[in-house]
Scaffold this motif. Structure first.
Motif, PDB file in Angstrom:
ATOM      1  N   VAL A  34      65.088 -18.128  29.845  1.00  0.00           N
ATOM      2  CA  VAL A  34      65.803 -18.170  31.122  1.00  0.00           C
ATOM      3  C   VAL A  34      65.826 -19.610  31.617  1.00  0.00           C
ATOM      4  N   PRO A  35      67.022 -20.134  31.947  1.00  0.00           N
ATOM      5  CA  PRO A  35      67.095 -21.525  32.445  1.00  0.00           C
ATOM      6  C   PRO A  35      66.206 -21.725  33.668  1.00  0.00           C
ATOM      7  N   GLN A  36      65.545 -22.859  33.704  1.00  0.00           N
ATOM      8  CA  GLN A  36      64.608 -23.148  34.779  1.00  0.00           C
ATOM      9  C   GLN A  36      65.231 -24.073  35.821  1.00  0.00           C
ATOM     10  N   ASP A  37      64.724 -23.978  37.049  1.00  0.00           N
ATOM     11  CA  ASP A  37      65.062 -24.916  38.118  1.00  0.00           C
ATOM     12  C   ASP A  37      66.555 -24.960  38.430  1.00  0.00           C
ATOM     13  N   GLN A  38      67.227 -23.799  38.353  1.00  0.00           N
ATOM     14  CA  GLN A  38      68.629 -23.760  38.743  1.00  0.00           C
ATOM     15  C   GLN A  38      68.742 -23.714  40.266  1.00  0.00           C
ATOM     16  N   ALA A  39      69.668 -24.472  40.795  1.00  0.00           N
ATOM     17  CA  ALA A  39      69.882 -24.478  42.236  1.00  0.00           C
ATOM     18  C   ALA A  39      70.499 -23.150  42.678  1.00  0.00           C
ATOM     19  N   VAL A  40      70.086 -22.655  43.829  1.00  0.00           N
ATOM     20  CA  VAL A  40      70.645 -21.415  44.385  1.00  0.00           C
ATOM     21  C   VAL A  40      71.690 -21.806  45.425  1.00  0.00           C
ATOM     22  N   PRO A  41      72.959 -21.448  45.206  1.00  0.00           N
ATOM     23  CA  PRO A  41      73.999 -21.861  46.150  1.00  0.00           C
ATOM     24  C   PRO A  41      73.922 -21.097  47.476  1.00  0.00           C
ATOM     25  N   VAL A  42      74.296 -21.760  48.539  1.00  0.00           N
ATOM     26  CA  VAL A  42      74.387 -21.145  49.862  1.00  0.00           C
ATOM     27  C   VAL A  42      75.850 -20.829  50.119  1.00  0.00           C
ATOM     28  N   GLY A  43      76.131 -19.609  50.566  1.00  0.00           N
ATOM     29  CA  GLY A  43      77.533 -19.284  50.758  1.00  0.00           C
ATOM     30  C   GLY A  43      77.777 -18.030  51.563  1.00  0.00           C
ATOM     31  N   TRP A  44      79.020 -17.557  51.487  1.00  0.00           N
ATOM     32  CA  TRP A  44      79.498 -16.396  52.227  1.00  0.00           C
ATOM     33  C   TRP A  44      79.728 -15.252  51.257  1.00  0.00           C
ATOM     34  N   CYS A  45      79.279 -14.029  51.645  1.00  0.00           N
ATOM     35  CA  CYS A  45      79.446 -12.824  50.838  1.00  0.00           C
ATOM     36  C   CYS A  45      80.050 -11.744  51.724  1.00  0.00           C
ATOM     37  N   SER A  46      81.091 -11.078  51.246  1.00  0.00           N
ATOM     38  CA  SER A  46      81.805 -10.103  52.074  1.00  0.00           C
ATOM     39  C   SER A  46      80.968  -8.890  52.444  1.00  0.00           C
ATOM     40  N   TRP A  47      79.963  -8.555  51.653  1.00  0.00           N
ATOM     41  CA  TRP A  47      79.228  -7.305  51.840  1.00  0.00           C
ATOM     42  C   TRP A  47      78.512  -7.220  53.183  1.00  0.00           C
ATOM     43  N   TYR A  48      77.917  -8.308  53.613  1.00  0.00           N
ATOM     44  CA  TYR A  48      76.973  -8.244  54.727  1.00  0.00           C
ATOM     45  C   TYR A  48      77.626  -8.124  56.106  1.00  0.00           C
ATOM     46  N   HIS A  49      78.937  -8.061  56.128  1.00  0.00           N
ATOM     47  CA  HIS A  49      79.638  -7.725  57.368  1.00  0.00           C
ATOM     48  C   HIS A  49      80.646  -6.596  57.156  1.00  0.00           C
ATOM     49  N   PHE A  50      81.370  -6.661  56.042  1.00  0.00           N
ATOM     50  CA  PHE A  50      82.463  -5.706  55.813  1.00  0.00           C
ATOM     51  C   PHE A  50      82.072  -4.530  54.921  1.00  0.00           C
ATOM     52  N   TYR A  51      80.964  -4.664  54.203  1.00  0.00           N
ATOM     53  CA  TYR A  51      80.603  -3.655  53.197  1.00  0.00           C
ATOM     54  C   TYR A  51      81.807  -3.450  52.270  1.00  0.00           C
TER      55      TYR A  51
END
Length: 202
Positions: free
Chosen positions: A6-23
């Motif tokens: 498994v690749p190590q030390d990959q950055a986790v992107p910050v962003g917008w996801c439709s699920w958490y408001h619109f489901y």
């Protein structure tokens, strides 16, 4: 991670996801409007990722059949997201199948079954008892890879939020009885990675 490649030390992107408001209550217009807002707010709220979640497909399992709210599919939204310099993300659940999906009647041999020949329940999701693919069936496994390749190569996504992956390791009678449930899950995940390629975030 090192042991399993498994690749190590990959950055986790910050962003917008439709699920958490619109489901699941999304359509092309809703997503386009929110994408415009993400772009407009960039100077004060710099986000890296724009991710489309569940609701674009007719039923999980029928990944090429779009909900009527997406008459143009997903490609126009992906292209606009790319033009804005954002990571293009999508939700997929490649190992689980809605009981009403066309796949159930068109490919019943792809479904995991118990010793009595009944389909194995993959949990109560979408107000329905869902089903699971038997990934030791080569055609079923190939289908999951085709879905991933389509999402990446045709639709243009670079970030895959993969869900309900436990469905690959449910208790059942597998076409290949020589693999443990853990080995089936590992095989399925390796197949998805192979289909996506090394550069895609999963």
């Amino acid at each position: 991670g090192r042991l399993h490649g498994v690749p190590q030390d990959q950055a986790v992107p910050v962003g917008w996801c439709s699920w958490y408001h619109f489901y699941q209550n999304i359509d092309e217009k809703v997503l386009d409007a929110n994408l415009d807002t993400v772009i407009a707010l960039e100077p004060e709220l710099p986000l890296e990722l724009f991710q489309i979640d569940d609701g674009f497909e007719t039923y999980p399992g029928d990944w090429y059949d779009f909900d009527p709210g997406f008459p143009n599919g997903l490609k126009p939204l992906v292209e606009k997201t790319k033009s804005a310099g954002l990571i293009r993300g999508v939700w997929l659940a490649p190992f689980i199948v809605h009981a009403k999906a066309r796949l159930v009647t068109e490919h019943p041999d792809w479904l995991l079954r118990d010793a009595e020949g009944k389909t194995v329940t993959a949990g109560f999701v979408w107000n329905n008892f869902t089903l699971a693919l038997d990934l030791t069936n080569p055609d079923a496994l190939a289908y999951t890879q085709a879905v991933i390749r389509t999402a990446v190569e045709d639709w243009g996504f670079t970030y895959l939020k993969l869900d309900f992956l436990y469905a690959a390791a449910l208790d059942g009678v597998y076409q290949n009885p020589n693999l443990t449930r853990a080995q089936v899950l590992r095989m399925g995940l390796e197949a998805l990675r192979e289909a996506a390629g090394p550069e895609i975030t999963m």
